[in-house]
Write a protein that holds these residues in place. Structure first.
Motif, short mmCIF file in Angstrom:
data_model
loop_
_atom_site.label_atom_id
_atom_site.label_comp_id
_atom_site.label_asym_id
_atom_site.label_seq_id
_atom_site.Cartn_x
_atom_site.Cartn_y
_atom_site.Cartn_z
N SER A 83 -51.91 -10.95 -79.16
CA SER A 83 -52.63 -11.62 -80.26
C SER A 83 -52.08 -11.31 -81.65
CB SER A 83 -54.13 -11.27 -80.23
OG SER A 83 -54.70 -11.72 -79.03
N VAL A 84 -50.79 -10.92 -81.73
CA VAL A 84 -50.23 -10.72 -83.08
C VAL A 84 -49.60 -12.00 -83.62
CG1 VAL A 84 -49.82 -8.25 -82.78
CG2 VAL A 84 -48.04 -9.88 -82.12
N GLY A 85 -49.50 -13.05 -82.77
CA GLY A 85 -48.99 -14.33 -83.25
C GLY A 85 -47.63 -14.74 -82.73
N VAL A 90 -50.37 -7.64 -89.78
CA VAL A 90 -50.62 -6.75 -90.92
C VAL A 90 -52.03 -6.92 -91.49
CG1 VAL A 90 -48.23 -6.45 -91.60
CG2 VAL A 90 -49.48 -8.42 -92.44
N SER A 91 -52.80 -7.88 -90.97
CA SER A 91 -54.17 -8.05 -91.46
C SER A 91 -55.08 -6.93 -90.96
CB SER A 91 -54.74 -9.40 -91.03
OG SER A 91 -55.04 -9.40 -89.64
N GLY A 92 -54.74 -6.38 -89.78
CA GLY A 92 -55.56 -5.31 -89.20
C GLY A 92 -56.92 -5.77 -88.73
N LEU A 93 -57.13 -7.09 -88.60
CA LEU A 93 -58.45 -7.61 -88.21
C LEU A 93 -58.81 -7.28 -86.76
CD1 LEU A 93 -58.49 -11.10 -89.99
CD2 LEU A 93 -59.69 -9.01 -90.64
N GLU A 94 -57.82 -6.93 -85.94
CA GLU A 94 -58.09 -6.58 -84.55
C GLU A 94 -58.58 -5.14 -84.43
OE1 GLU A 94 -57.85 -8.34 -81.67
OE2 GLU A 94 -57.36 -10.21 -82.71
N GLY A 95 -58.64 -4.44 -85.58
CA GLY A 95 -59.09 -3.06 -85.55
C GLY A 95 -58.00 -2.06 -85.22
N ARG A 96 -56.72 -2.50 -85.25
CA ARG A 96 -55.59 -1.62 -84.96
C ARG A 96 -54.74 -1.47 -86.21
NH1 ARG A 96 -54.69 -5.22 -80.69
NH2 ARG A 96 -52.72 -5.73 -81.71
N ASP A 97 -54.05 -0.34 -86.31
CA ASP A 97 -53.14 -0.09 -87.41
C ASP A 97 -51.76 -0.64 -87.03
OD1 ASP A 97 -51.65 0.80 -89.50
OD2 ASP A 97 -51.85 2.94 -89.05
N PRO A 98 -51.19 -1.59 -87.80
CA PRO A 98 -49.89 -2.17 -87.44
C PRO A 98 -48.78 -1.14 -87.34
CG PRO A 98 -50.58 -2.85 -89.65
CD PRO A 98 -51.75 -2.21 -89.01
N ILE A 99 -48.83 -0.09 -88.16
CA ILE A 99 -47.79 0.95 -88.09
C ILE A 99 -47.90 1.71 -86.77
CG2 ILE A 99 -46.92 3.08 -89.14
CD1 ILE A 99 -47.87 1.99 -91.84
N ASP A 100 -49.12 2.00 -86.37
CA ASP A 100 -49.36 2.68 -85.10
C ASP A 100 -48.90 1.79 -83.93
OD1 ASP A 100 -50.31 4.87 -83.55
OD2 ASP A 100 -52.11 3.72 -83.07
N ASP A 101 -49.19 0.49 -84.03
CA ASP A 101 -48.74 -0.46 -83.01
C ASP A 101 -47.23 -0.44 -82.87
OD1 ASP A 101 -51.33 -1.18 -82.62
OD2 ASP A 101 -51.16 -3.21 -83.43
N PHE A 102 -46.54 -0.43 -84.02
CA PHE A 102 -45.07 -0.45 -84.03
C PHE A 102 -44.52 0.76 -83.27
CE2 PHE A 102 -40.97 0.70 -85.84
CZ PHE A 102 -40.29 -0.51 -85.82
N ALA A 157 -41.44 -8.68 -88.36
CA ALA A 157 -42.11 -9.86 -88.91
C ALA A 157 -43.55 -9.48 -89.21
CB ALA A 157 -42.05 -11.02 -87.93
N ALA A 158 -43.89 -9.37 -90.50
CA ALA A 158 -45.25 -9.03 -90.92
C ALA A 158 -46.07 -10.32 -90.94
CB ALA A 158 -45.23 -8.36 -92.28
N ASN A 159 -46.84 -10.55 -89.90
CA ASN A 159 -47.52 -11.84 -89.71
C ASN A 159 -48.93 -11.85 -90.30
OD1 ASN A 159 -47.80 -14.47 -88.82
ND2 ASN A 159 -48.56 -13.86 -86.81
N LYS A 160 -49.46 -13.07 -90.41
CA LYS A 160 -50.82 -13.36 -90.90
C LYS A 160 -50.97 -13.06 -92.40
CE LYS A 160 -52.75 -12.67 -86.28
NZ LYS A 160 -53.86 -12.17 -85.48
N MET A 161 -49.86 -13.33 -93.15
CA MET A 161 -49.89 -13.10 -94.59
C MET A 161 -50.78 -14.10 -95.32
SD MET A 161 -48.20 -10.39 -95.32
CE MET A 161 -48.07 -10.60 -97.09
#
Length: 423
Positions: free
Chosen positions: A168-170, A246-258, A280-284
């Motif tokens: 679900s990151v796009g 990068v919106s973090g709306l899923e409740g996760r930290d994008p850096i941690d995901d990476f 690719a920093a998505n959902k800008m």
């Protein structure tokens, strides 16, 4: 339907039988042997087909049997060899022997062929056995059986660039925007359950294949979720685009995901981890992403990764991202292939054989020469039987059976033939 694994059984064609005949022309007294040889059986050959991208056809047909060669005829006419059976598979297919796990071939190009079962040679006609002592042989050989084996087919996608990231990151949205591919897109996890390919056109004559790899999770390298099923499809990719929400709306930290995804890559395949990777920093288009972007970009750049702010929903930044992927692809240098330490194999003589006891007490004789002899001998022909016995003695099988304690009346089994031992 995307199917990337299949098990099939293949059987090559047997050779045609040799002919036993004699010339019978009116004005040719004492016509000699004139039996022709049988034709060679067909091989089973796997061939890459650019029109295929899945192994789904093998769900419905799993057995492939090639034609046998034609029998020899009188007047020294040889039987016709059978044409090879071509089985089409998608490029990217790895072929393994189920019994040993040995890789028999890696089909990466359309038209590339791999022979997976060899056809048997044709039996020789009686004309081939004429010599100075035996002027009128009556026996002829049966055709050699074709090879038969069970194969495992495994498809690894042939994509140039792979989209990587959590569910679900796009990724699917990006693929649908930059290519004609139409993956399923919805607001829930694991919408994509199988890899999807699309062709991205940058300019006239410049394009590349982009793969949407289903979302990975922690433990994927150990097969958690569908980890192994997904990870192997990015093994052939040359460039990776790591998509972050990068919106973090899923409740996760994008850096941690990476970090988690790259750890899975490293644990699964060190080479994958070292492939060129852009972020690719998505959902800008979302306000939350605007607030989070600077922090994420700073960390990514500190680790040496290029960051492209994009929105798969609006298309913003996608052109620049794809152009950069294309440039990295053009600069990609194929990794050197690691050559394993050479193994020394000793050639095994064809007439070598082994003897073992079966559960029913029968003595089982196995060996290339003796098994081929049994398969190609006409035991109903007296001359053929004598020839079999002569070769049997030459191979010293009698002597070895006695050494193993065989008694008169015991059963000797070779292939599917059984004999009663008589000294």
């Amino acid at each position: 339907m995307f199917i990337d694994r299949a098990k099939i059984t293949v059987k090559a064609g047997s050779g045609g039988n040799g002919m036993s005949s004699f010339r019978r022309e009116k004005y040719v007294p004492k016509g000699g042997p004139s039996g022709g040889d049988g034709g060679r059986g067909a091989n089973v050959v796997l061939i890459g087909d650019a029109n295929l991208n899945t192994l789904v056809d093998f769900r419905y047909k799993r057995q492939f049997k090639a034609d046998s060669g034609a029998n020899g005829q009188s007047s020294n006419m040889h039987g016709r060899g059978a044409e090879d059976l071509l089985v089409k598979v998608p490029p990217g297919t790895i072929v393994k022997d189920e019994a040993t796990g040995q890789i028999l071939g890696d089909i990466t190009e359309p038209g590339q062929k791999v022979v997976v079962a060899k056809g048997g040679r044709g039996g020789r006609g009686n004309a081939r056995f004429v010599n100075s002592v035996h002027r009128a042989p009556t026996f002829a050989e049966l055709g050699e059986p074709g090879e038969e084996q069970t194969l495992l087919l495994e498809l690894k996608l042939l994509a140039d660039v792979g989209l990587l990231g959590y569910p679900s990151v796009g990724k699917s949205s990006i693929l649908s925007m930059v290519s004609a591919a139409k993956p399923e897109i919805a607001a829930y996890h694991f919408t994509t359950l199988s890899p999807v390919l699309g062709v991205v056109s940058i300019a006239e004559g410049q394009n590349f294949v982009l793969a949407d790899i289903p979302g990975l999770i922690e433990g994927a390298h150990e097969g958690v979720g569908l980890g192994h099923d997904f990870l192997r499809h990015i093994e052939r990719t040359k460039v990776l685009i790591h998509v972050l929400d990068v919106s973090g709306l899923e409740g996760r930290d994008p850096i941690d995901d990476f970090h988690k995804i790259n750890n899975e890559l490293k644990l699964y395949n060190e080479k994958l981890f070292k492939r060129p990777q852009i972020v690719a920093a998505n959902k800008m288009d979302l306000p939350e992403a605007q607030d989070n972007y600077q922090r994420v970009a700073a960390v990514m750049r500190e680790m040496g990764h290029e960051v492209y702010p994009i929105s798969a929903a609006t298309g913003e930044g996608l052109q620049a991202l794809m152009q950069r992927a294309a440039r990295l692809l053009s600069e990609y240098v194929e990794e050197p292939v690691e050559i394993e330490e050479a193994k020394v194999y000793e050639a095994r003589p064809e007439d070598q054989f082994t003897i073992k006891r079966d559960d029913d007490g029968a003595f089982v004789v196995e060996g290339q020469a003796i098994e081929k002899l049994v398969a190609m001998t006409r035991f109903g022909d007296e001359e053929g039987l004598r020839r079999f016995q002569a070769i049997w003695r030459r191979l010293s099988i009698d002597e070895e059976l006695r050494n193993r304690g065989i008694q008169e009346g015991d059963t000797v089994r070779i292939r599917d033939m059984e004999f009663e031992f008589r000294p």
